[in-house]
Design a protein around this motif. Structure first.
Motif, PDB file in Angstrom:
ATOM      1  N   VAL A  47       1.453  -1.222  -0.171  1.00 24.59           N
ATOM      2  CA  VAL A  47      -0.310   0.003   0.309  1.00 24.59           C
ATOM      3  C   VAL A  47       0.741   1.134   0.074  1.00 24.59           C
ATOM      4  N   CYS A  48       1.058   2.013  -1.014  1.00 25.60           N
ATOM      5  CA  CYS A  48       1.647   2.822  -1.318  1.00 25.60           C
ATOM      6  C   CYS A  48       0.624   3.982  -1.051  1.00 25.60           C
ATOM      7  N   ASN A  49       1.332   4.882   0.899  1.00 31.79           N
ATOM      8  CA  ASN A  49       0.116   6.007   1.145  1.00 31.79           C
ATOM      9  C   ASN A  49       1.345   7.017   1.786  1.00 31.79           C
ATOM     10  N   ALA A  50       2.692   6.832   1.370  1.00 37.07           N
ATOM     11  CA  ALA A  50       2.823   7.717   1.857  1.00 37.07           C
ATOM     12  C   ALA A  50       2.849   9.260   1.067  1.00 37.07           C
ATOM     13  N   GLY A  51       2.540  10.817   1.209  1.00 33.47           N
ATOM     14  CA  GLY A  51       1.772  11.271   1.291  1.00 33.47           C
ATOM     15  C   GLY A  51       2.347  12.795   1.597  1.00 33.47           C
ATOM     16  N   VAL A  52       3.291  14.064   1.269  1.00 28.14           N
ATOM     17  CA  VAL A  52       2.885  14.965   1.767  1.00 28.14           C
ATOM     18  C   VAL A  52       2.261  16.026   0.869  1.00 28.14           C
ATOM     19  N   GLY A  53       2.006  17.379   0.637  1.00 33.90           N
ATOM     20  CA  GLY A  53       2.020  18.556  -0.369  1.00 33.90           C
ATOM     21  C   GLY A  53       1.419  20.076   0.649  1.00 33.90           C
ATOM     22  N   SER A  54       1.846  20.308   0.043  1.00 34.07           N
ATOM     23  CA  SER A  54       1.571  22.247   0.183  1.00 34.07           C
ATOM     24  C   SER A  54       1.165  22.943  -0.905  1.00 34.07           C
ATOM     25  N   ALA A 108     -15.893  19.322  10.594  1.00 33.33           N
ATOM     26  CA  ALA A 108     -15.250  18.260   9.586  1.00 33.33           C
ATOM     27  C   ALA A 108     -15.876  17.065   9.256  1.00 33.33           C
ATOM     28  N   GLU A 109     -17.143  16.494  10.238  1.00 28.99           N
ATOM     29  CA  GLU A 109     -17.603  15.417   9.722  1.00 28.99           C
ATOM     30  C   GLU A 109     -18.445  15.897   8.691  1.00 28.99           C
ATOM     31  N   LYS A 110     -19.033  17.342   8.827  1.00 25.70           N
ATOM     32  CA  LYS A 110     -19.668  17.367   7.225  1.00 25.70           C
ATOM     33  C   LYS A 110     -18.568  16.943   5.891  1.00 25.70           C
ATOM     34  N   THR A 111     -17.720  17.540   5.725  1.00 28.02           N
ATOM     35  CA  THR A 111     -17.460  17.972   4.687  1.00 28.02           C
ATOM     36  C   THR A 111     -15.800  17.013   4.238  1.00 28.02           C
ATOM     37  N   HIS A 112     -15.675  16.182   5.295  1.00 26.78           N
ATOM     38  CA  HIS A 112     -14.069  15.060   4.997  1.00 26.78           C
ATOM     39  C   HIS A 112     -14.476  14.090   5.615  1.00 26.78           C
ATOM     40  N   LEU A 113     -13.816  13.031   5.027  1.00 27.98           N
ATOM     41  CA  LEU A 113     -13.901  11.593   4.833  1.00 27.98           C
ATOM     42  C   LEU A 113     -12.774  11.629   6.835  1.00 27.98           C
ATOM     43  N   LYS A 114     -13.026   9.978   7.148  1.00 32.21           N
ATOM     44  CA  LYS A 114     -12.542  10.113   7.761  1.00 32.21           C
ATOM     45  C   LYS A 114     -10.940   9.212   7.955  1.00 32.21           C
ATOM     46  N   PRO A 115     -10.155   8.671   8.361  1.00 31.87           N
ATOM     47  CA  PRO A 115      -9.490   7.875   7.843  1.00 31.87           C
ATOM     48  C   PRO A 115      -9.551   6.774   7.330  1.00 31.87           C
ATOM     49  N   SER A 116     -10.599   6.217   8.197  1.00 30.39           N
ATOM     50  CA  SER A 116     -10.743   4.690   8.135  1.00 30.39           C
ATOM     51  C   SER A 116     -11.966   4.733   7.106  1.00 30.39           C
ATOM     52  N   ASP A 117     -12.273   5.837   6.092  1.00 32.34           N
ATOM     53  CA  ASP A 117     -13.316   5.386   4.784  1.00 32.34           C
ATOM     54  C   ASP A 117     -12.123   4.699   4.189  1.00 32.34           C
ATOM     55  N   VAL A 118     -10.972   5.548   4.030  1.00 31.82           N
ATOM     56  CA  VAL A 118      -9.857   4.718   3.317  1.00 31.82           C
ATOM     57  C   VAL A 118      -9.671   3.537   3.776  1.00 31.82           C
ATOM     58  N   ALA A 119      -9.157   3.766   4.580  1.00 31.00           N
ATOM     59  CA  ALA A 119      -9.067   2.058   4.868  1.00 31.00           C
ATOM     60  C   ALA A 119     -10.223   1.589   4.178  1.00 31.00           C
ATOM     61  N   GLN A 120     -11.019   1.201   4.893  1.00 29.30           N
ATOM     62  CA  GLN A 120     -12.294   0.500   4.492  1.00 29.30           C
ATOM     63  C   GLN A 120     -12.686  -0.313   2.807  1.00 29.30           C
ATOM     64  N   VAL A 125      -9.547   0.712   0.961  1.00 27.73           N
ATOM     65  CA  VAL A 125      -8.736  -0.592   0.743  1.00 27.73           C
ATOM     66  C   VAL A 125      -8.734  -1.832   0.699  1.00 27.73           C
ATOM     67  N   ARG A 126      -9.863  -2.215   2.095  1.00 30.65           N
ATOM     68  CA  ARG A 126      -9.945  -3.161   2.372  1.00 30.65           C
ATOM     69  C   ARG A 126     -10.947  -3.989   1.081  1.00 30.65           C
ATOM     70  N   TYR A 127     -12.080  -3.269   1.054  1.00 26.95           N
ATOM     71  CA  TYR A 127     -12.568  -3.018   0.087  1.00 26.95           C
ATOM     72  C   TYR A 127     -11.949  -3.445  -1.608  1.00 26.95           C
ATOM     73  N   VAL A 128     -11.006  -3.258  -2.031  1.00 25.60           N
ATOM     74  CA  VAL A 128     -10.050  -3.678  -3.010  1.00 25.60           C
ATOM     75  C   VAL A 128      -9.253  -5.445  -2.970  1.00 25.60           C
ATOM     76  N   LEU A 129      -8.814  -5.085  -1.937  1.00 23.74           N
ATOM     77  CA  LEU A 129      -7.569  -6.035  -1.893  1.00 23.74           C
ATOM     78  C   LEU A 129      -8.964  -7.104  -1.650  1.00 23.74           C
ATOM     79  N   GLU A 130      -9.979  -7.078  -1.014  1.00 21.77           N
ATOM     80  CA  GLU A 130     -10.818  -8.459  -0.734  1.00 21.77           C
ATOM     81  C   GLU A 130     -11.683  -9.489  -1.394  1.00 21.77           C
ATOM     82  N   ALA A 131     -11.555  -8.501  -3.177  1.00 19.87           N
ATOM     83  CA  ALA A 131     -12.362  -8.476  -3.699  1.00 19.87           C
ATOM     84  C   ALA A 131     -11.711 -10.000  -4.551  1.00 19.87           C
TER      85      ALA A 131
END
Length: 235
Positions: free
Chosen positions: A83-90, A197-209, A211-217
């Motif tokens: 899982v290539c997740n490391a990222g930075v930005g400005s 944040a709850e209205k405008t952002h995903l949670k990290p767990s959403d992205v993790a799910q 990842v799980r979805y594509v891995l378990e296909a």
């Protein structure tokens, strides 16, 4: 669905945010997780929670990236998932943007993905199996003001993964790309848990799910790209 029990997974950027959520969820599903990040102290904490292996490393360094894969193979004997997740930005206007900061963003977001894949693909080919998951961004599909460096890096990261997908498919290797919208993390010095944040952002767990979805296909199902929208939290 593919069973993740005893699958060996490398997760980069695992010390906090999305990477930490991915590492914890994969461990909950029975995977053996190799946690990778530059922050050794935070990384050890995540590795302890996952009962996995902590490998402090800078993924933009070729020797470090190879070391990560070598440690996974030495410790667990094989590698199944990267899982290539490391990222930075400005962000900022192009005319005022610092060239060294541009290089830093491309080094982590693009070169880091390239180097980890370069280190892992020979092992995957030898086993005729493996799954690479890249965490890019929805800005790999759109542009915005003040986003020249970050947006360009995500377009480039997507191109690396899309090209690699065509190179390795005949070897039984999957490459999936996930494009999250805004995520409530420490990214770009943000502090999670803001009032909206709850209205405008995903949670990290959403992205993790995701990842799980594509891995378990199932093995015969290929999910090349997965977009997650922050308002609906659907993919």
């Amino acid at each position: 669905m593919t069973d993740l029990t005893d699958q060996v997974a490398i997760v980069s950027g695992a010390s906090r945010g999305i990477g930490k959520a991915i590492a914890l969820l994969l461990a909950m599903q029975g995977a053996k997780v190799v946690c990778v990040a530059r922050s050794a102290e935070e990384l050890e904490e995540v590795a302890h929670k996952t009962q996995g292996l902590a490998v402090p490393a800078d993924v933009s360094d070729a020797d470090d990236a190879q070391h990560v894969v070598d440690q996974a193979l030495r410790h667990f004997g094989r590698l199944d998932i990267l899982v290539c997740n490391a990222g930075v930005g400005s962000f900022g206007l192009l005319e005022h943007f610092d060239a060294a900061e541009w290089d830093r963003i491309f080094d982590v977001n693009v070169k880091g993905t390239f180097l980890l894949c370069k280190a892992a693909v020979p092992h995957f080919k030898s086993r005729h199996r493996g799954h690479i998951v890249g965490i890019t961004s929805d800005v790999a599909r759109r542009t915005f003001e003040n986003g020249t460096a970050y947006g360009a890096s995500k377009f480039a990261q997507d191109a690396v993964l899309a090209s690699l997908r065509k190179e390795v498919r005949s070897h039984g290797i999957k490459v999936s790309t996930i494009f999250p919208g805004l995520v409530d993390t420490y990214f770009n010095d943000s502090v999670p848990g803001g009032p909206d944040a709850e209205k405008t952002h995903l949670k990290p767990s959403d992205v993790a799910q995701a990842v799980r979805y594509v891995l378990e296909a199932p093995a015969h199902v290929v999910i090349d790209e997965l977009m997650i929208h922050p308002l609906t939290q659907e993919w």
